[in-house]
Design an enzyme around this catalytic site. Structure first.
Site, PDB file in Angstrom:
ATOM      1  N   SER A  31      14.013  23.231  44.467  1.00 22.28           N
ATOM      2  CA  SER A  31      14.911  22.901  45.578  1.00 22.28           C
ATOM      3  C   SER A  31      16.096  23.869  45.593  1.00 22.28           C
ATOM      4  O   SER A  31      16.494  24.382  44.539  1.00 22.28           O
ATOM      5  CB  SER A  31      15.456  21.482  45.414  1.00 22.28           C
ATOM      6  OG  SER A  31      16.409  21.206  46.419  1.00 22.28           O
ATOM      7  N   ASP A  89       0.092   8.364  39.030  1.00 22.22           N
ATOM      8  CA  ASP A  89       1.545   8.319  38.836  1.00 22.22           C
ATOM      9  C   ASP A  89       1.890   9.474  37.901  1.00 22.22           C
ATOM     10  O   ASP A  89       1.470   9.488  36.732  1.00 22.22           O
ATOM     11  CB  ASP A  89       1.917   6.975  38.209  1.00 22.22           C
ATOM     12  CG  ASP A  89       3.405   6.862  37.917  1.00 22.22           C
ATOM     13  OD1 ASP A  89       4.134   7.882  37.982  1.00 22.22           O
ATOM     14  OD2 ASP A  89       3.847   5.737  37.601  1.00 22.22           O
ATOM     15  N   LYS A 131      16.078  19.718  39.370  1.00 21.93           N
ATOM     16  CA  LYS A 131      15.512  20.888  40.025  1.00 21.93           C
ATOM     17  C   LYS A 131      15.901  22.176  39.281  1.00 21.93           C
ATOM     18  O   LYS A 131      15.128  23.137  39.249  1.00 21.93           O
ATOM     19  CB  LYS A 131      15.910  20.923  41.499  1.00 21.93           C
ATOM     20  CG  LYS A 131      15.296  19.758  42.302  1.00 21.93           C
ATOM     21  CD  LYS A 131      13.761  19.732  42.224  1.00 21.93           C
ATOM     22  CE  LYS A 131      13.122  18.664  43.092  1.00 21.93           C
ATOM     23  NZ  LYS A 131      11.663  18.665  43.077  1.00 21.93           N
ATOM     24  N   TYR A 172      19.729  14.469  40.428  1.00 22.41           N
ATOM     25  CA  TYR A 172      18.632  15.150  41.153  1.00 22.41           C
ATOM     26  C   TYR A 172      18.762  16.663  41.030  1.00 22.41           C
ATOM     27  O   TYR A 172      17.781  17.361  40.733  1.00 22.41           O
ATOM     28  CB  TYR A 172      18.640  14.727  42.629  1.00 22.41           C
ATOM     29  CG  TYR A 172      17.591  15.452  43.447  1.00 22.41           C
ATOM     30  CD1 TYR A 172      16.259  15.055  43.419  1.00 22.41           C
ATOM     31  CD2 TYR A 172      17.932  16.544  44.250  1.00 22.41           C
ATOM     32  CE1 TYR A 172      15.281  15.727  44.163  1.00 22.41           C
ATOM     33  CE2 TYR A 172      16.969  17.219  44.989  1.00 22.41           C
ATOM     34  CZ  TYR A 172      15.645  16.811  44.946  1.00 22.41           C
ATOM     35  OH  TYR A 172      14.690  17.482  45.675  1.00 22.41           O
TER      36      TYR A 172
HETATM   37  N1  LIG Z   1      12.905  16.607  51.749  1.00 23.05           N
HETATM   38  C1  LIG Z   1      13.803  17.465  51.299  1.00 23.05           C
HETATM   39  O1  LIG Z   1      14.876  17.668  51.891  1.00 23.05           O
HETATM   40  C2  LIG Z   1      13.523  18.258  50.050  1.00 23.05           C
HETATM   41  C3  LIG Z   1      14.262  19.435  49.820  1.00 23.05           C
HETATM   42  C4  LIG Z   1      13.990  20.185  48.670  1.00 23.05           C
HETATM   43  C5  LIG Z   1      12.999  19.773  47.792  1.00 23.05           C
HETATM   44  N2  LIG Z   1      12.303  18.616  48.044  1.00 23.05           N
HETATM   45  C6  LIG Z   1      11.238  18.265  47.097  1.00 23.05           C
HETATM   46  O2  LIG Z   1      10.003  18.324  47.786  1.00 23.05           O
HETATM   47  C7  LIG Z   1       9.031  17.514  47.130  1.00 23.05           C
HETATM   48  C8  LIG Z   1       8.305  16.670  48.156  1.00 23.05           C
HETATM   49  O3  LIG Z   1       9.224  15.770  48.736  1.00 23.05           O
HETATM   50  P1  LIG Z   1       9.148  15.264  50.256  1.00 23.05           P
HETATM   51  O4  LIG Z   1      10.465  15.587  50.865  1.00 23.05           O
HETATM   52  O5  LIG Z   1       7.892  15.720  50.881  1.00 23.05           O
HETATM   53  O6  LIG Z   1       9.162  13.676  49.999  1.00 23.05           O
HETATM   54  P2  LIG Z   1       8.217  12.475  50.453  1.00 23.05           P
HETATM   55  O7  LIG Z   1       8.929  11.255  50.024  1.00 23.05           O
HETATM   56  O8  LIG Z   1       7.803  12.636  51.889  1.00 23.05           O
HETATM   57  O9  LIG Z   1       6.901  12.696  49.552  1.00 23.05           O
HETATM   58  C9  LIG Z   1       6.918  12.533  48.170  1.00 23.05           C
HETATM   59  C10 LIG Z   1       5.591  11.932  47.740  1.00 23.05           C
HETATM   60  O10 LIG Z   1       5.604  11.844  46.316  1.00 23.05           O
HETATM   61  C11 LIG Z   1       5.039  10.608  45.950  1.00 23.05           C
HETATM   62  N3  LIG Z   1       5.519  10.205  44.633  1.00 23.05           N
HETATM   63  C12 LIG Z   1       6.759   9.763  44.281  1.00 23.05           C
HETATM   64  N4  LIG Z   1       6.779   9.431  42.985  1.00 23.05           N
HETATM   65  C13 LIG Z   1       5.522   9.664  42.506  1.00 23.05           C
HETATM   66  C14 LIG Z   1       4.926   9.518  41.245  1.00 23.05           C
HETATM   67  N5  LIG Z   1       5.613   9.011  40.199  1.00 23.05           N
HETATM   68  N6  LIG Z   1       3.627   9.875  41.093  1.00 23.05           N
HETATM   69  C15 LIG Z   1       2.914  10.357  42.152  1.00 23.05           C
HETATM   70  N7  LIG Z   1       3.429  10.495  43.381  1.00 23.05           N
HETATM   71  C16 LIG Z   1       4.723  10.153  43.553  1.00 23.05           C
HETATM   72  C17 LIG Z   1       5.479   9.630  47.033  1.00 23.05           C
HETATM   73  O11 LIG Z   1       4.642   8.469  47.068  1.00 23.05           O
HETATM   74  C18 LIG Z   1       5.365  10.496  48.281  1.00 23.05           C
HETATM   75  O12 LIG Z   1       4.082  10.390  48.882  1.00 23.05           O
HETATM   76  C19 LIG Z   1       9.807  16.739  46.071  1.00 23.05           C
HETATM   77  O13 LIG Z   1       9.627  17.373  44.812  1.00 23.05           O
HETATM   78  C20 LIG Z   1      11.250  16.873  46.514  1.00 23.05           C
HETATM   79  O14 LIG Z   1      12.163  16.749  45.456  1.00 23.05           O
HETATM   80  C21 LIG Z   1      12.532  17.853  49.135  1.00 23.05           C
END
Ligand SMILES: NC(=O)c1ccc[n+]([C@@H]2O[C@H](COP(=O)([O-])OP(=O)(O)OC[C@H]3O[C@@H](n4cnc5c(N)ncnc54)[C@H](O)[C@@H]3O)[C@@H](O)[C@H]2O)c1
Length: 247
Positions: free
Chosen positions: A139, A59, A156, A152
């Protein structure tokens, strides 16, 4: 093989971008510590990769977990060259006045405190190995913030600032620090950004010059470049992977 002989930690590697990054790095020769708080998904990803991966439950809001995960990676693979701070969380898209204090604290704990504490834990091991690369997943929300995601978006912005600060602070130790700023990406997290109203996905796509959302592999491809020696003279960059959205 662009990452032969390198050891990487990928946080949040049980889903979405982290899963794609873990697979891509292993395919390019890296040994990968697959970290996630979700044991089922983290174990699934490490199992699918096979001998080049190890699942470690972690975590990223918990310092003891982070220190233990870095130690477990050193025990398993002997060194650390690459840290991908990818784990992230968001609140549902909603107005400022509807975001509760607990939601604010949660997104800052995962997205900002986690990145900070992980850098603290990883740097001594990278220093012992002669350098490394830290890549933070920021992001477009931190560059071109839109309504409904105030807490959020602020996380970022903090990640981008921390990236630049650490880039200059850690350069003498030969540790490069960059961020990737993805646009809306097809992962399980996406619905929290778009909100519940009908047609949001199509409306958003219409604002992206290249005419689609990002796919996790788009992000993994850029992470691969930034982590590799091809990016040896890049540090402090925030690389938009956004199909032209921020222009
Ligand atoms: N999906 C989008 O549109 C988007 C756009 C820009 C940035 N992001 C960023 O990309 C990154 C990845 O996101 P994603 O879209 O692949 O999401 P996702 O939900 O598919 O994956 C995120 C993963 O992080 C894990 N996680 C969450 N809290 C946690 C913690 N406290 N400790 C350890 N693991 C934890 C979750 O279990 C999950 O497996 C994030 O930082 C997100 O903010 C996402």
């Amino acid at each position: 093989m662009r990452l032969e002989g390198k050891v990487a930690i990928v946080t949040g590697a049980g889903s979405g971008m982290g899963e794609a990054i873990a697979h891509t790095f292993a395919n390019e020769g890296a040994l990968v510590a697959v970290l996630d708080v979700d044991e089922a998904n983290g174990g699934r990803v490490a199992g699918a990769i096979g001998a080049r991966a190890r699942f470690v439950r972690c975590d990223v809001t918990n310092k003891a977990d982070i220190d233990a995960a870095v130690a477990a990676t050193e025990r398993a693979f002997g060194r650390l060259d690459i840290l991908i701070n990818n784990a992230g969380a968001s609140h549902i898209n909603k107005p400022l006045l509807d975001i509760g204090e607990a939601e604010f604290e949660r997104v800052f704990a995962v997205n900002v405190k986690g990145v900070f504490l992980f850098a603290q834990a990883a740097v001594p091991l990278m220093r012992r190995g002669g350098g490394g690369a830290i890549i933070n997943i920021g992001s477009t929300a931190g560059l071109r913030p839109r309504p409904g995601l105030s807490a959020y978006n602020a996380t970022k912005g903090a990640v981008h600032n921390l990236t630049k600060t650490l880039a200059v602070e850690l350069a003498p130790a030969r540790i490069r620090v960059c961020a990737i700023a993805p646009v809306a990406t097809d992962t399980p997290l996406l619905p929290t950004f778009l909100g519940a109203a009908d047609g949001q996905r199509e409306k958003f796509i219409a604002t992206v010059p290249l005419g689609r959302l990002a796919q996790p592999q788009d992000i993994a491809n850029v992470a691969l470049f930034l982590a590799s020696d091809e990016a040896a003279f890049l540090t402090g960059n925030i690389v938009e992977v956004d199909g032209g959205r921020c222009v």
